[in-house]
Write an enzyme that holds these catalytic residues in place. Structure first.
Site, short mmCIF file in Angstrom:
data_model
loop_
_atom_site.label_atom_id
_atom_site.label_comp_id
_atom_site.label_asym_id
_atom_site.label_seq_id
_atom_site.Cartn_x
_atom_site.Cartn_y
_atom_site.Cartn_z
CB SER A 262 -0.85 0.19 1.27
OG SER A 262 0.22 -0.03 2.60
CE LYS A 263 0.09 8.15 -0.50
NZ LYS A 263 0.50 8.87 0.58
NE ARG A 264 -2.23 3.47 6.09
CZ ARG A 264 -2.71 2.77 6.44
NH1 ARG A 264 -2.59 1.37 5.60
NH2 ARG A 264 -4.13 3.49 5.38
CG ASP A 267 3.10 7.78 2.35
OD1 ASP A 267 4.07 7.72 1.70
OD2 ASP A 267 2.42 7.75 2.76
#
Length: 504
Positions: A262-264, A267
């Site tokens: 995921s994008k998380r 990040d």
């Protein structure tokens, strides 16, 4: 294969294109090219509530940058256009009506409140509410009210949906190219909504109708669509159409632990999950392009997430990937995403670039760092790049690896300064005298003269070479010392030695 291979990538413009979507596009592209087929792109924007401005343009730009642009799409070779589903909505109603007429679908008038009440009731009894064969004739549907009443309600503007009437007591024997034979029990399936009273189809109907009308031969998509496969095959059957072949790609997993990337994760661990940068009013998400990745490197590492050619080869050009790609060699299990391996791929592709093209990419960084005293000698910059690129993963690493070529050190590495002994200033002063006498200031000649002087005077090599490097670079790092000295020149070399004597 008897008919022409036609495969599609069908993203929804609901935000930036995730790297998992990029891999789906890539595998479709490779399969099409391998089989002399067509790779086309269809924008699936029937869910207007989730539409995000700029997302469609982002998708096209990302695929263009990666070198895997479609042969047919919006505004390009629209053989079966339009290629935006929102511009095809008139098409879908007739097919929904066709399913009603053939008895494969029905109208449902249940309100959201009524369905919510049914769910709550089932929960209190420890059950899960599924809208299907079990209860469809007890709910507010055209299966239980008369044809006249149904038509009257529709004419009066009552809200409705059209649901697929899933067959009862049937075991579907389906085949997936990657996963082999799969069985589905129809009694466990729900009656999916195909069409809404606002005139828009759901994903399931639009997808099937478009794949048929656009003559899609193979549907290659992510594993998350596997549960939709029985419905889609049943829809093909209900229409009397030949279904395409299906291949469901494995998930791309988090670098640590299980679950979909995921994008998380990006990040948290500091790596991009989007091909290009994506900006919103609230945030900026970095992309592979802006992080300095070569598109060829991105394509290469994505191709190996869930596929290999059966050898230990890791570096493939796009042409080699096309030649070797085979859906039968795609793995069933999820592929773990490895950010460090991504960097390794980029390092390999950076080494393959010409020094000239890398110097051109590096030049703006140098100009930005030096301001008014811009470094303009491209031949010198090309030489510097040739000396440092082996240690770099990205062009953005170049400045840190080469700043001493442009700016004299003002501080010296503390640990390395321990090599500066009591006799060092005297030795460095003698070295200055040796350097002052050198006429041909080339790397090879400087090295010969300096090392001859060290040998003749029986000085330990380390006693001169380490303080010499420290004086020139500010640390015990960098490429061959005499290459550095030749590039910065005699005057600058002496100046740096004098500064080190004064400061160390």
């Amino acid at each position: 294969m008897s008919k022409q291979v036609r495969v599609r990538f069908a993203p929804s413009p609901t935000g930036p294109l995730h790297i998992g979507g990029v891999r789906t596009a890539l595998f479709n592209y490779l399969f099409a090219k391998k089989n002399n087929g067509i790779f086309y792109l269809r924008i699936e924007d029937t869910d207007q509530n989730r539409f995000v401005l700029g997302a469609e343009a982002y998708i096209f730009e990302a695929l263009e940058w990666l070198g895997i642009a479609p042969s047919e799409t919006v505004g390009k070779n629209e053989k079966f256009g339009p290629y935006r589903q929102s511009e095809r909505k008139e098409i879908y109603k007739q097919y929904a009506d066709q399913l009603i007429a053939s008895g494969h679908a029905y109208y449902a008038f249940d309100t959201a409140e009524a369905l919510d009440e049914h769910r709550k009731q089932h929960e209190t009894e420890g059950k899960t509410f599924i809208y299907n064969w079990h209860n469809r004739e007890k709910l507010d549907t055209s299966l239980v009210i008369s044809k006249e009443e149904t038509e009257k309600r529709i004419a009066a503007g009552s809200a409705y949906v059209i649901r697929f009437k899933t067959p009862v007591n049937e075991t579907l024997q389906l085949h997936d190219i990657i996963r082999g034979d799969i069985k589905f029990e129809t009694n466990l399936l729900d009656d999916k909504v195909l069409f809404k009273s606002d005139g828009m189809p759901t994903y399931h109907l639009a997808n099937i109708v478009d794949d048929h009308l656009m003559e899609t031969s193979h549907v290659i998509r992510g594993e998350e669509w596997l549960p939709s496969m029985p419905l889609h095959c049943l829809l093909y059957r209900a229409f009397g159409w030949e279904a395409p072949e299906f291949a469901h790609l494995p998930l791309i997993l988090k670098p640590i632990g299980n679950g979909k990337l995921s994008k998380r994760d990006g990040d948290k661990m500091g790596f991009p999950v989007f091909p290009l940068e994506w900006k919103t009013d609230e945030s900026v998400s970095s992309g592979y392009r802006e992080n300095g990745f070569f598109p060829e490197a991105v394509v290469n590492f994505l191709a190996l997430l869930g596929w290999n050619d059966g050898t230990d080869q890791e570096l493939f050009s796009l042409e080699e990937l096309i030649e070797k790609f085979d859906l039968n060699r795609v793995h069933k299990a999820g592929a773990k995403f490895d950010p460090e391996k991504n960097k390794w791929f980029n390092h390999q592709y950076l080494q393959q670039q010409s020094d000239e093209s890398l110097a051109e990419s590096f030049a703006p960084i140098v100009h930005n760092k030096l301001g008014d005293s811009s470094f303009g000698e491209m031949t010198k910059l090309i030489k510097i790049v040739s000396l440092i690129k082996e240690r770099a993963d990205f062009v953005s690493d170049f400045w840190e690896l080469s700043d001493y070529f442009f700016v004299a050190p003002t501080t010296y590495d503390e640990k390395a300064s321990k090599n500066w002994k009591e006799e060092t200033p005297n030795l460095m002063q003698q070295l200055i005298s040796v350097i002052e006498e050198i006429g041909d200031f080339t790397s090879e000649n400087i090295e010969t003269i300096v090392k001859d002087w060290i040998t003749k005077n029986e000085i330990g090599m380390g006693k001169v070479m380490q303080p010499f490097r420290l004086s020139v670079v500010g640390a015990l790092k960098g490429p061959h010392l005499f290459d550095i000295v030749a590039l910065i020149g005699k005057k600058e070399t002496i100046k740096r030695l004098e500064r080190a004597i004064a400061n160390l």
